[in-house]
Scaffold this motif. Structure first.
Motif, short mmCIF file in Angstrom:
data_model
loop_
_atom_site.label_atom_id
_atom_site.label_comp_id
_atom_site.label_asym_id
_atom_site.label_seq_id
_atom_site.Cartn_x
_atom_site.Cartn_y
_atom_site.Cartn_z
N ALA A 128 0.83 -1.20 0.00
CA ALA A 128 0.00 0.00 0.00
C ALA A 128 0.87 1.25 0.00
O ALA A 128 0.56 2.25 -0.67
CB ALA A 128 -0.93 0.00 1.21
N ARG A 129 1.97 1.21 0.72
CA ARG A 129 2.88 2.36 0.79
C ARG A 129 3.69 2.51 -0.50
O ARG A 129 3.93 3.62 -0.96
CB ARG A 129 3.83 2.17 1.97
N TYR A 130 4.08 1.37 -1.07
CA TYR A 130 4.91 1.37 -2.29
C TYR A 130 4.25 0.47 -3.33
O TYR A 130 4.61 -0.70 -3.50
CB TYR A 130 6.32 0.88 -1.97
N PRO A 131 3.27 1.00 -4.07
CA PRO A 131 2.48 0.17 -4.99
C PRO A 131 3.13 -0.11 -6.35
O PRO A 131 2.52 -0.78 -7.19
CB PRO A 131 1.21 1.02 -5.18
N SER A 132 4.35 0.35 -6.56
CA SER A 132 5.01 0.14 -7.85
C SER A 132 6.52 0.25 -7.69
O SER A 132 7.01 0.80 -6.69
CB SER A 132 4.54 1.20 -8.85
N PRO A 133 7.28 -0.26 -8.64
CA PRO A 133 8.74 -0.10 -8.60
C PRO A 133 9.15 1.37 -8.52
O PRO A 133 10.11 1.72 -7.82
CB PRO A 133 9.21 -0.75 -9.90
N LYS A 134 8.41 2.24 -9.20
CA LYS A 134 8.73 3.66 -9.18
C LYS A 134 8.59 4.23 -7.78
O LYS A 134 9.40 5.08 -7.35
CB LYS A 134 7.83 4.43 -10.15
N ALA A 135 7.58 3.79 -7.05
CA ALA A 135 7.36 4.30 -5.70
C ALA A 135 8.54 3.96 -4.79
O ALA A 135 8.94 4.76 -3.94
CB ALA A 135 6.07 3.71 -5.12
N ILE A 136 9.11 2.78 -4.98
CA ILE A 136 10.28 2.39 -4.18
C ILE A 136 11.52 3.12 -4.66
O ILE A 136 12.32 3.64 -3.87
CB ILE A 136 10.49 0.87 -4.24
N ALA A 137 11.69 3.18 -5.97
CA ALA A 137 12.90 3.78 -6.56
C ALA A 137 13.04 5.25 -6.20
O ALA A 137 14.15 5.78 -6.11
CB ALA A 137 12.90 3.60 -8.07
N THR A 138 11.92 5.94 -6.01
CA THR A 138 11.96 7.37 -5.71
C THR A 138 11.83 7.68 -4.22
O THR A 138 11.83 8.84 -3.83
CB THR A 138 10.84 8.10 -6.48
N ALA A 139 11.69 6.64 -3.40
CA ALA A 139 11.56 6.84 -1.95
C ALA A 139 12.94 6.92 -1.31
O ALA A 139 13.95 6.55 -1.91
CB ALA A 139 10.77 5.69 -1.34
N LYS A 140 12.98 7.39 -0.08
CA LYS A 140 14.22 7.41 0.67
C LYS A 140 14.47 6.04 1.28
O LYS A 140 13.55 5.41 1.82
CB LYS A 140 14.16 8.47 1.77
N ILE A 141 15.71 5.58 1.17
CA ILE A 141 16.05 4.26 1.68
C ILE A 141 15.72 4.15 3.17
O ILE A 141 15.25 3.11 3.65
CB ILE A 141 17.54 3.95 1.43
N GLU A 142 15.94 5.24 3.91
CA GLU A 142 15.68 5.22 5.35
C GLU A 142 14.21 4.94 5.65
O GLU A 142 13.89 4.24 6.62
CB GLU A 142 16.08 6.56 5.98
N GLU A 143 13.31 5.48 4.81
CA GLU A 143 11.88 5.25 5.01
C GLU A 143 11.52 3.79 4.74
O GLU A 143 10.73 3.19 5.48
CB GLU A 143 11.08 6.17 4.08
N ILE A 144 12.10 3.24 3.68
CA ILE A 144 11.86 1.84 3.35
C ILE A 144 12.38 0.95 4.48
O ILE A 144 11.71 0.01 4.91
CB ILE A 144 12.55 1.47 2.02
N ALA A 145 13.57 1.27 4.96
CA ALA A 145 14.20 0.47 6.02
C ALA A 145 13.36 0.46 7.30
O ALA A 145 13.26 -0.57 7.98
CB ALA A 145 15.60 1.00 6.31
#
Length: 232
Positions: free
Chosen positions: A73-90
């Motif tokens: 839900a937070r990252y619904p596509s590869p683009k959403a992850i690729a443009t997010a901050k790594i710290e947020e994903i972590a």
């Protein structure tokens, strides 16, 4: 518990066809009542399956399930992850462990955008080029997302093969040619995606690393490990 060491390290043994068919039949019957239900098993979306496979690496399915839908839900596509901050994903992936997982996932999605127009690659070779994707993960994505008939080998599957056939693979199971060869022989020609998941479920529920349920195992009759264990 003793298992035989197969004498030629890279030579795949010839398995009797009747034994292979019996092995398949027993586990396929077992799976009817024991096949586990997870969110990522209810979708054919390559991206959703890709995310599931990366989150499941060295993490049990129950733990992964707790954040899987939230992550999608937070990252619904590869683009959403690729443009997010790594710290947020972590931060979102913290319950799963492996601190480097977020960075690998971020880099992989950037490559998917740059080289594959934002679509999950559909071949094993292309998937293997992505950070954090090994042979098992690539093949799982190919079978579950694209219905390609590719066998898989993880610690669960390796353990089942070693015990049932009474052999000992290399120390690093993921690189053992003998175990990979046997896994490919055992895989049926159709519905390989369901077969692969059945092996994973069987290894997690019955042929466990410690305290395997040999007395209630459908493979007990022909399993080398069970024959030794149950007479001790």
């Amino acid at each position: 518990m003793k298992t035989a060491n197969y004498p030629l390290q890279n030579e795949i043994p010839a398995l009797p066809e009747k034994q292979v068919q019996w092995f398949r039949s027993q586990l396929q019957t077992w799976s009817i009542a024991n096949f586990r239900d997870f969110h990522w098993r209810r979708t054919a979306d390559p991206y959703a399956i890709f995310i599931a496979e990366l989150l499941l690496q060295k993490t049990d399915a129950t733990t992964t399930e707790k954040i899987y839908e939230t992550f999608l839900a937070r990252y619904p596509s590869p683009k959403a992850i690729a443009t997010a901050k790594i710290e947020e994903i972590a931060r979102l992936l913290t319950p799963l462990g492996l601190h480097f997982r977020a960075e690998r996932l971020h880099r992989a999605c950037q490559m998917i955008l740059e080289k594959h127009d934002g679509k999950i690659p559909a071949t094993e070779a292309e998937l293997l080029e992505l950070p954090g994707v090994g042979k098992y993960t690539a093949r799982s994505i190919c079978t579950n997302a694209f219905k390609q008939p590719l066998a898989i080998l993880d610690t669960n599957v390796a353990r089942i093969i070693e015990r049932f056939f009474g052999i000992k693979g290399n120390r690093v199971k993921s690189r053992c040619k003998v175990l990979w060869g046997i896994a490919e022989i055992l895989a049926p020609k159709t519905n390989v995606d369901s077969w692969n998941l059945t092996l994973i479920d069987f290894g997690a529920a019955t042929c466990t690393a410690s305290r395997p349920c040999c007395q209630n195992c459908p493979l007990q009759q022909q399993c080398n490990y069970a024959k030794i264990r149950l007479v001790e």
